[in-house]
Design a protein around this motif. Sequence first.
Motif: not given
Length: 254
Positions: A189-199
């Motif tokens: 699926g897709i997710t909403i996540i911290s940009r810091l975590a996904a950088a």
Amino acid sequence: GKTLYQYARQMIELEQEIQSMFSKAAEQKERCITIATSTIPAQYILPDILEAGVYSLKIEGRMKSPRYTAGIVESDSSTVIEQVASHLVDIGFSGTVIEKANCKYIPFYQDDLVVIMPNTKEYQKIVKEQKDLKWLEGEHLIMREEGSGTRKETEKQLKKMGISLDDLNIVATIENPEAVKRSVKSGLGITIISRLAAADEIQSGEVLEFPFSQDGSGRNLNLVYNKNYKLPAAAEHVRELIIEKYELQKQSLQ
């Protein structure tokens, strides 16, 4: 037998020994810090802060020696704040704010939330053509756990946009952001996540990003402590490091 002087001398030596023990215990306590932290600060912020604070270079041999010791408990933001409010820990790091009369929050890092998705033609088209987040309602969504700061901030922002969690197709709830990212890359699926975590994944092109906040605002990561108690020296040192590293204005934090 022993003279009165010898007994008195023994008593004085015993008193000095007891005082020394208490003094060492007090000093040891000052050199310890207990920290409760939510997942995002624990994994992406705290290691650098502690590396800078816990160690100081020796002049001789340039070997690192501990300046103080840190006990770290990782949990969700709600639990972190409860532990600080109950004075179970010295300081906390949280990704959201829950008002407590005795808690002082220092926002030190603005961390955007983003939608991330697999890098496919279908999602490349969505990134290119969609202007708002209504398209989320048709997607399989992976969410963080109930008490996480990321989830709380996600719910706040969705509410502003007129989108309820009940309108979304949540297929999984996962605690760890690293596991969340793996699930997105595998196509769950897709997710909403911290940009810091996904950088890293965004930069490498492993995933695509879509802006989550429609007004350009992010959520703050916060240092939180109990203002009814004096911070131990080690905790005060970490507070000062945060202020210095993130160039915060001291006068506004009093």
